[in-house]
Design a protein around this motif. Sequence first.
Motif, PDB file in Angstrom:
ATOM      1  N   ALA A   1       0.764  -0.973   0.062  1.00  6.90           N
ATOM      2  CA  ALA A   1       0.438  -0.246   0.149  1.00  6.90           C
ATOM      3  C   ALA A   1       1.041   1.388  -0.041  1.00  6.90           C
ATOM      4  CB  ALA A   1      -0.896   0.159   1.387  1.00  6.90           C
ATOM      5  N   GLN A   2       1.978   1.283   0.771  1.00  5.74           N
ATOM      6  CA  GLN A   2       3.049   2.117   0.763  1.00  5.74           C
ATOM      7  C   GLN A   2       3.476   2.310  -0.779  1.00  5.74           C
ATOM      8  OE1 GLN A   2       5.348   2.722   4.414  1.00  5.74           O
ATOM      9  NE2 GLN A   2       3.527   2.794   5.185  1.00  5.74           N
ATOM     10  N   ASP A   3       3.617   1.286  -0.824  1.00  2.27           N
ATOM     11  CA  ASP A   3       4.134   2.132  -2.839  1.00  2.27           C
ATOM     12  C   ASP A   3       3.591   2.988  -3.901  1.00  2.27           C
ATOM     13  OD1 ASP A   3       6.904   0.906  -1.584  1.00  2.27           O
ATOM     14  OD2 ASP A   3       6.515  -1.224  -1.957  1.00  2.27           O
ATOM     15  N   GLY A   4       2.563   2.592  -2.935  1.00  7.99           N
ATOM     16  CA  GLY A   4       1.390   3.044  -4.269  1.00  7.99           C
ATOM     17  C   GLY A   4       1.775   4.516  -5.054  1.00  7.99           C
ATOM     18  N   LEU A   5       0.721   5.579  -5.138  1.00  5.01           N
ATOM     19  CA  LEU A   5       1.594   6.670  -5.842  1.00  5.01           C
ATOM     20  C   LEU A   5       1.295   8.071  -5.217  1.00  5.01           C
ATOM     21  CD1 LEU A   5      -1.540   6.361  -8.775  1.00  5.01           C
ATOM     22  CD2 LEU A   5       1.293   6.298  -9.286  1.00  5.01           C
ATOM     23  N   LYS A   6       2.700   8.072  -4.699  1.00  2.00           N
ATOM     24  CA  LYS A   6       2.510   9.238  -3.492  1.00  2.00           C
ATOM     25  C   LYS A   6       2.524  10.449  -3.428  1.00  2.00           C
ATOM     26  CE  LYS A   6       4.804   6.074  -0.579  1.00  2.00           C
ATOM     27  NZ  LYS A   6       4.868   6.795   1.834  1.00  2.00           N
ATOM     28  N   HIS A   7       3.391  10.641  -4.578  1.00  2.00           N
ATOM     29  CA  HIS A   7       3.579  11.822  -5.286  1.00  2.00           C
ATOM     30  C   HIS A   7       2.633  12.605  -6.556  1.00  2.00           C
ATOM     31  CE1 HIS A   7       7.241  11.698  -3.918  1.00  2.00           C
ATOM     32  NE2 HIS A   7       7.804  11.012  -4.636  1.00  2.00           N
ATOM     33  N   GLU A   8       2.101  13.923  -6.690  1.00  2.00           N
ATOM     34  CA  GLU A   8       1.177  14.386  -6.827  1.00  2.00           C
ATOM     35  C   GLU A   8       1.010  15.422  -7.735  1.00  2.00           C
ATOM     36  OE1 GLU A   8      -2.590  15.125  -5.567  1.00  2.00           O
ATOM     37  OE2 GLU A   8      -2.863  13.613  -5.274  1.00  2.00           O
ATOM     38  N   VAL A   9       1.178  16.376  -8.700  1.00  2.00           N
ATOM     39  CA  VAL A   9       1.326  17.960  -9.317  1.00  2.00           C
ATOM     40  C   VAL A   9       0.530  17.861 -10.268  1.00  2.00           C
ATOM     41  CG1 VAL A   9       4.046  17.742  -9.684  1.00  2.00           C
ATOM     42  CG2 VAL A   9       2.183  16.716 -11.315  1.00  2.00           C
ATOM     43  N   GLY A  10       0.601  19.449 -10.022  1.00  3.92           N
ATOM     44  CA  GLY A  10      -1.835  19.448 -11.021  1.00  3.92           C
ATOM     45  C   GLY A  10      -1.731  21.042 -10.878  1.00  3.92           C
ATOM     46  N   VAL A  11      -2.202  21.917 -11.526  1.00  6.76           N
ATOM     47  CA  VAL A  11      -2.367  23.414 -12.788  1.00  6.76           C
ATOM     48  C   VAL A  11      -4.005  23.026 -12.537  1.00  6.76           C
ATOM     49  CG1 VAL A  11       0.039  23.014 -14.053  1.00  6.76           C
ATOM     50  CG2 VAL A  11      -2.205  22.530 -15.180  1.00  6.76           C
TER      51      VAL A  11
ATOM     52  N   VAL B   1       1.830  11.353   2.756  1.00  6.59           N
ATOM     53  CA  VAL B   1       2.724  10.655   3.973  1.00  6.59           C
ATOM     54  C   VAL B   1       1.866   9.649   4.189  1.00  6.59           C
ATOM     55  CG1 VAL B   1       3.607  12.523   4.847  1.00  6.59           C
ATOM     56  CG2 VAL B   1       1.529  12.269   5.549  1.00  6.59           C
ATOM     57  N   SER B   2       0.660   9.207   3.400  1.00  8.85           N
ATOM     58  CA  SER B   2      -0.592   8.316   4.261  1.00  8.85           C
ATOM     59  C   SER B   2      -1.524   7.783   2.649  1.00  8.85           C
ATOM     60  CB  SER B   2      -1.203   8.407   5.591  1.00  8.85           C
ATOM     61  OG  SER B   2      -2.171   9.558   5.107  1.00  8.85           O
ATOM     62  N   PRO B   3      -2.238   6.954   2.828  1.00  8.63           N
ATOM     63  CA  PRO B   3      -3.530   7.073   2.113  1.00  8.63           C
ATOM     64  C   PRO B   3      -4.588   7.993   2.127  1.00  8.63           C
ATOM     65  CG  PRO B   3      -3.425   4.433   2.497  1.00  8.63           C
ATOM     66  CD  PRO B   3      -2.313   5.267   3.335  1.00  8.63           C
TER      67      PRO B   3
ATOM     68  N   LYS C   1      -7.186  29.908  -4.138  1.00  9.40           N
ATOM     69  CA  LYS C   1      -7.381  29.510  -5.594  1.00  9.40           C
ATOM     70  C   LYS C   1      -9.172  29.695  -6.327  1.00  9.40           C
ATOM     71  CE  LYS C   1      -6.215  25.081  -5.354  1.00  9.40           C
ATOM     72  NZ  LYS C   1      -5.774  23.593  -4.644  1.00  9.40           N
ATOM     73  N   GLY C   2      -9.531  30.325  -5.881  1.00 11.24           N
ATOM     74  CA  GLY C   2     -11.395  30.636  -5.629  1.00 11.24           C
ATOM     75  C   GLY C   2     -12.481  29.986  -5.038  1.00 11.24           C
ATOM     76  N   VAL C   3     -13.092  29.922  -5.049  1.00  9.88           N
ATOM     77  CA  VAL C   3     -15.217  29.761  -4.580  1.00  9.88           C
ATOM     78  C   VAL C   3     -14.689  28.500  -5.782  1.00  9.88           C
ATOM     79  CG1 VAL C   3     -17.415  30.289  -4.412  1.00  9.88           C
ATOM     80  CG2 VAL C   3     -15.949  32.178  -4.403  1.00  9.88           C
ATOM     81  N   LEU C   4     -14.827  28.557  -6.314  1.00  7.89           N
ATOM     82  CA  LEU C   4     -15.032  27.323  -7.815  1.00  7.89           C
ATOM     83  C   LEU C   4     -13.216  27.403  -8.492  1.00  7.89           C
ATOM     84  CD1 LEU C   4     -18.272  27.261  -9.418  1.00  7.89           C
ATOM     85  CD2 LEU C   4     -17.479  26.028  -8.035  1.00  7.89           C
ATOM     86  N   CYS C   5     -12.637  26.488  -8.334  1.00 12.77           N
ATOM     87  CA  CYS C   5     -11.127  25.690  -8.906  1.00 12.77           C
ATOM     88  C   CYS C   5     -11.326  24.343 -10.040  1.00 12.77           C
ATOM     89  CB  CYS C   5     -10.076  25.301  -7.814  1.00 12.77           C
ATOM     90  SG  CYS C   5      -8.970  25.866  -8.461  1.00 12.77           S
ATOM     91  N   ALA C   6     -10.767  24.529 -11.016  1.00 15.90           N
ATOM     92  CA  ALA C   6     -10.968  23.211 -11.802  1.00 15.90           C
ATOM     93  C   ALA C   6      -9.242  22.840 -12.360  1.00 15.90           C
ATOM     94  CB  ALA C   6     -11.637  23.098 -12.836  1.00 15.90           C
ATOM     95  N   GLY C   7      -8.703  21.697 -12.545  1.00 14.11           N
ATOM     96  CA  GLY C   7      -7.357  21.709 -13.345  1.00 14.11           C
ATOM     97  C   GLY C   7      -7.528  20.193 -13.357  1.00 14.11           C
ATOM     98  N   LEU C   8      -6.419  20.025 -13.953  1.00 11.09           N
ATOM     99  CA  LEU C   8      -5.284  18.892 -14.489  1.00 11.09           C
ATOM    100  C   LEU C   8      -4.595  18.200 -12.973  1.00 11.09           C
ATOM    101  CD1 LEU C   8      -5.465  18.786 -18.001  1.00 11.09           C
ATOM    102  CD2 LEU C   8      -6.941  17.850 -16.442  1.00 11.09           C
ATOM    103  N   ARG C   9      -4.224  16.607 -12.581  1.00 14.00           N
ATOM    104  CA  ARG C   9      -3.011  16.582 -11.240  1.00 14.00           C
ATOM    105  C   ARG C   9      -2.945  15.242 -12.244  1.00 14.00           C
ATOM    106  NH1 ARG C   9      -6.552  16.499  -6.909  1.00 14.00           N
ATOM    107  NH2 ARG C   9      -5.865  18.586  -6.426  1.00 14.00           N
ATOM    108  N   TYR C  10      -1.443  15.177 -11.742  1.00 16.49           N
ATOM    109  CA  TYR C  10      -0.710  13.573 -11.754  1.00 16.49           C
ATOM    110  C   TYR C  10      -0.138  12.987 -11.314  1.00 16.49           C
ATOM    111  CZ  TYR C  10       2.521  10.253 -14.503  1.00 16.49           C
ATOM    112  OH  TYR C  10       3.163   9.832 -15.044  1.00 16.49           O
ATOM    113  N   LYS C  11      -0.367  12.104 -10.727  1.00 16.67           N
ATOM    114  CA  LYS C  11      -0.169  11.297  -9.880  1.00 16.67           C
ATOM    115  C   LYS C  11       0.798   9.865 -10.289  1.00 16.67           C
ATOM    116  CE  LYS C  11      -4.223  11.223  -7.071  1.00 16.67           C
ATOM    117  NZ  LYS C  11      -5.298  10.456  -6.830  1.00 16.67           N
ATOM    118  N   PHE C  12       2.641   9.538  -9.703  1.00 19.55           N
ATOM    119  CA  PHE C  12       3.065   9.039  -9.646  1.00 19.55           C
ATOM    120  C   PHE C  12       4.046   8.912  -8.089  1.00 19.55           C
ATOM    121  CE2 PHE C  12       5.018  13.660  -9.508  1.00 19.55           C
ATOM    122  CZ  PHE C  12       6.122  13.185  -9.101  1.00 19.55           C
TER     123      PHE C  12
END
Length: 192
Positions: free
Chosen positions: A20-30, A70-72, A181-192
């Motif tokens: 479970a800890q070897d999963g996707l720990k990092h994420e970046v987004g715009v 740091v955890s799920p 970030k606003g009252v409403l915010c939208a974007g894209l995210r990549y997890k690795f």
Amino acid sequence: MKKFLMMVSVAMMTVVNVNAQDGLKHEVGVFYGVGSASNVLSVITSSISAAAGNQSSFWGPIGVEYYYHVSPVVGLGAVAAYAGCKAEDEKTHKDDLSETFITIMPSVKFNWLSKKHFGMYSGLSAGIMFISVSPNDNAKANDSNAKDETLVSFMFQATALGAEFGGEQFRGFVEAGFGEKGVLCAGLRYKF
């Protein structure tokens, strides 16, 4: 026999925990937000500056974010955002004031629903905003109080509800909250 079963159970739980800890720990987004705190600040500063009574065009916030899980459930990271405003003189139709807002905030994200293709979360960010206000030369000539200013202010974002959807690694997201970030915010995210 009981000791053997207990040792097998402990070994299986350890393997499951390590996997479970070897999963996707990092994420970046715009992201791009609407109804941000800097938009409110821009309306206030425009109303008390050389551009009082003029029409303003506002953009942003446009930003990036990074989280390390740091955890799920808990992700720690940071948010950086850029927003701006140009105020136009109603008579001359020329810009007489420009403002930029650059925000950097440490952040925490709480994933309270995490499925393979969908997730829901809340978050909290707090940091600093650098505000630059620049009237043009005509505004400075017409108003002795008009001058370039750089200010530093506290800024935050409280995300009440965020939803992400898509693949396991690449997802879109929408958020509802209050702050930079606003009252409403939208974007894209990549997890690795």
